[in-house]
Design an enzyme around this catalytic site. Structure first.
Site, PDB file in Angstrom:
ATOM      1  N   VAL A 126       0.838  -1.030  -0.032  1.00 44.83           N
ATOM      2  CA  VAL A 126       0.074  -0.136   0.099  1.00 44.83           C
ATOM      3  C   VAL A 126       0.911   1.127   0.014  1.00 44.83           C
ATOM      4  CG1 VAL A 126      -1.906  -1.170   0.928  1.00 44.83           C
ATOM      5  CG2 VAL A 126      -0.158  -0.051   2.415  1.00 44.83           C
ATOM      6  N   HIS A 144      -3.978  -4.352  -2.991  1.00 43.92           N
ATOM      7  CA  HIS A 144      -4.568  -4.114  -1.759  1.00 43.92           C
ATOM      8  C   HIS A 144      -4.833  -2.765  -1.295  1.00 43.92           C
ATOM      9  CE1 HIS A 144      -2.884  -8.253  -0.368  1.00 43.92           C
ATOM     10  NE2 HIS A 144      -4.115  -8.491  -1.438  1.00 43.92           N
ATOM     11  N   CYS A 146     -18.354  15.339  -1.953  1.00 45.90           N
ATOM     12  CA  CYS A 146     -19.854  15.514  -1.385  1.00 45.90           C
ATOM     13  C   CYS A 146     -19.762  16.501  -0.032  1.00 45.90           C
ATOM     14  CB  CYS A 146     -20.456  14.418  -1.049  1.00 45.90           C
ATOM     15  SG  CYS A 146     -19.537  13.231   0.210  1.00 45.90           S
ATOM     16  N   ASN A 190      13.221 -13.830  -3.304  1.00 44.39           N
ATOM     17  CA  ASN A 190      12.940 -13.503  -1.870  1.00 44.39           C
ATOM     18  C   ASN A 190      13.781 -13.830  -0.949  1.00 44.39           C
ATOM     19  OD1 ASN A 190      10.494 -12.794  -0.598  1.00 44.39           O
ATOM     20  ND2 ASN A 190      10.170 -14.913   0.673  1.00 44.39           N
TER      21      ASN A 190
HETATM   22  P1  OAD Z   1       4.797 -10.496   4.609  1.00 44.03           P
HETATM   23  O1  OAD Z   1       5.335  -9.743   5.541  1.00 44.03           O
HETATM   24  O2  OAD Z   1       3.986 -11.681   4.879  1.00 44.03           O
HETATM   25  O3  OAD Z   1       6.110 -11.257   3.764  1.00 44.03           O
HETATM   26  C1  OAD Z   1       7.435 -10.473   3.152  1.00 44.03           C
HETATM   27  C2  OAD Z   1       8.420 -11.557   2.756  1.00 44.03           C
HETATM   28  O4  OAD Z   1       9.444 -10.394   2.575  1.00 44.03           O
HETATM   29  C3  OAD Z   1       8.784 -12.663   3.620  1.00 44.03           C
HETATM   30  O5  OAD Z   1       8.821 -13.892   2.784  1.00 44.03           O
HETATM   31  C4  OAD Z   1      10.301 -12.236   3.639  1.00 44.03           C
HETATM   32  O6  OAD Z   1      11.128 -13.303   3.792  1.00 44.03           O
HETATM   33  C5  OAD Z   1      10.456 -11.321   2.507  1.00 44.03           C
HETATM   34  N1  OAD Z   1      11.661 -10.294   2.703  1.00 44.03           N
HETATM   35  C6  OAD Z   1      11.852  -9.525   3.856  1.00 44.03           C
HETATM   36  N2  OAD Z   1      12.627  -8.683   3.565  1.00 44.03           N
HETATM   37  C7  OAD Z   1      13.252  -8.765   2.182  1.00 44.03           C
HETATM   38  C8  OAD Z   1      14.121  -8.267   1.446  1.00 44.03           C
HETATM   39  N3  OAD Z   1      14.992  -7.362   1.846  1.00 44.03           N
HETATM   40  N4  OAD Z   1      14.502  -8.685   0.132  1.00 44.03           N
HETATM   41  C9  OAD Z   1      13.584  -9.640  -0.275  1.00 44.03           C
HETATM   42  N5  OAD Z   1      12.418 -10.306   0.497  1.00 44.03           N
HETATM   43  C10 OAD Z   1      12.512  -9.861   1.556  1.00 44.03           C
HETATM   44  O7  OAD Z   1       4.378  -9.476   3.315  1.00 44.03           O
HETATM   45  P2  OAD Z   1       3.365  -9.973   2.098  1.00 44.03           P
HETATM   46  O8  OAD Z   1       3.434 -11.296   1.691  1.00 44.03           O
HETATM   47  O9  OAD Z   1       3.492  -8.558   1.190  1.00 44.03           O
HETATM   48  O10 OAD Z   1      -2.520  -7.441   3.250  1.00 44.03           O
HETATM   49  O11 OAD Z   1       1.924  -9.734   2.960  1.00 44.03           O
HETATM   50  C11 OAD Z   1       0.713  -9.788   1.874  1.00 44.03           C
HETATM   51  C12 OAD Z   1      -0.471  -9.399   2.719  1.00 44.03           C
HETATM   52  O12 OAD Z   1      -0.550  -9.542   3.946  1.00 44.03           O
HETATM   53  C13 OAD Z   1      -0.238  -7.659   2.583  1.00 44.03           C
HETATM   54  O13 OAD Z   1      -0.386  -7.031   1.533  1.00 44.03           O
HETATM   55  C14 OAD Z   1      -1.161  -7.292   3.844  1.00 44.03           C
HETATM   56  C15 OAD Z   1      -0.903  -8.218   4.723  1.00 44.03           C
HETATM   57  O14 OAD Z   1      -1.727  -8.581   5.529  1.00 44.03           O
HETATM   58  C16 OAD Z   1      -3.341  -6.331   3.440  1.00 44.03           C
HETATM   59  O15 OAD Z   1      -3.049  -5.599   4.218  1.00 44.03           O
HETATM   60  C17 OAD Z   1      -4.573  -6.525   2.786  1.00 44.03           C
END
Ligand code: OAD
Length: 278
Positions: free
Chosen positions: A133, A149, A179, A242
């Protein structure tokens, strides 16, 4: 102020399906992984990139699933659901107001910049789908971008259903610029239980894709986490970049583990190199 009954627009009351489409993958992987090497990239035209919190980590934006399982000290149920907003709108508004204000203190890192370069220079189809976001992709210069999202820099008026660019706090109940009704605006963020934005466009792009790349996401949240299955099912090469193996790592042809700030620029060099060589 907000009434419990009008916190969520009716269109978004439906529950998110566990997967937007059930794809049976059993048997598809019997021939083993196909590394996404420059040789296999020669025929690539259409690319979908899915990004998650990990791509913004090196910019100083906290990922969602920290070691303590909390997002910036909060349980997801307390700040990321419509029910939380009904229970305690002030807490939820404050939480997102803080995240929005923090955007001014962070800037795009080499991974965002590399994807923006890919967007500028890739001659074929491209869609960058982000679960984030924050606005770091667009500040880096990416244009072929979809925020599935929602966005911190967008506000949604529950009185008139308008959505507006928004950079100020919402917690003090400002009037809607369209509005004029005060106290009815919420963050334009897709919370758990709501339908992500752009699913038809995303699904169509993934179905067309020759290459699907997932960057910095734990693969824990659907429907984003299911896109790799669809991509594979439709015959795309699949690559994960990742820090740690994600929940869906076994679904990718190749996983490269490391920091996005290093892996993404290197891969974009490879991709653009193979496009120029073709
Ligand atoms: P997560 O916090 O679940 O996962 C982040 C991922 O990034 C993990 O697998 C880490 O290993 C990896 N990571 C961390 N640092 C990194 C780096 N420097 N380089 C590469 N990878 C790295 O976040 P999301 O998968 O984005 O939804 O979470 C998905 C959704 O869950 C979000 O959009 C949000 C959340 O709840 C809503 O808010 C609707």
């Amino acid at each position: 102020m907000l009434d419990a009954g009008d916190l969520v627009h009716p269109d978004r009351r439906r529950l998110v399906a566990p997967l937007f489409r059930t794809v049976t993958v059993t048997g598809l992987f019997l021939d083993g992984p196909h590394p996404v090497s420059p040789a296999t990239m020669k025929d690539v035209n259409s690319i979908v990139v899915l990004t998650g919190a990990g791509i913004s980590a090196e910019s100083g934006v906290a990922t969602f699933r920290g070691p303590d399982g909390l997002w910036e000290g909060h349980r997801v149920e307390d700040v990321c659901t419509p029910e939380a907003f009904v229970r305690n709108a002030a807490l939820v508004q404050r939480f997102y107001d803080e995240r929005r204000a923090r955007l001014a203190e962070v800037k795009p890192n080499p991974a965002h910049l590399a994807l923006a370069r890919l967007d500028r220079e890739w001659p074929g189809q491209l869609l960058i789908v982000t679960q984030n976001v924050d606005d770091l992709h667009e500040r880096a210069g990416a244009r072929r971008l979809l925020h599935m999202h929602g966005e911190l820099t967008s506000a949604w008026c529950l009185a008139c259903d308008g959505r507006f660019r928004w950079h100020q706090p919402l917690g003090d109940g400002p009037a809607c610029p369209e509005c004029g009704v005060a106290g009815k605006m919420r963050p334009d963020i897709v919370w758990f239980g709501e339908i992500p934005y752009g699913m038809a466009e995303i699904e169509a792009a993934v179905e067309e894709a020759d290459l699907f790349i997932s960057i910095g996401t734990s693969g824990a949240v659907y429907p984003a986490a299911g896109l790799v299955r669809l991509a594979r099912h439709m015959g795309a090469r699949t690559l994960e970049l990742n820090l740690d193996p994600s929940e869906g790592s076994h679904l990718f042809d190749e996983s490269r583990l490391g920091r996005a700030g290093e892996l993404v620029p290197a891969f974009v060099d490879e991709l653009l190199g193979s496009a120029n060589a073709a």
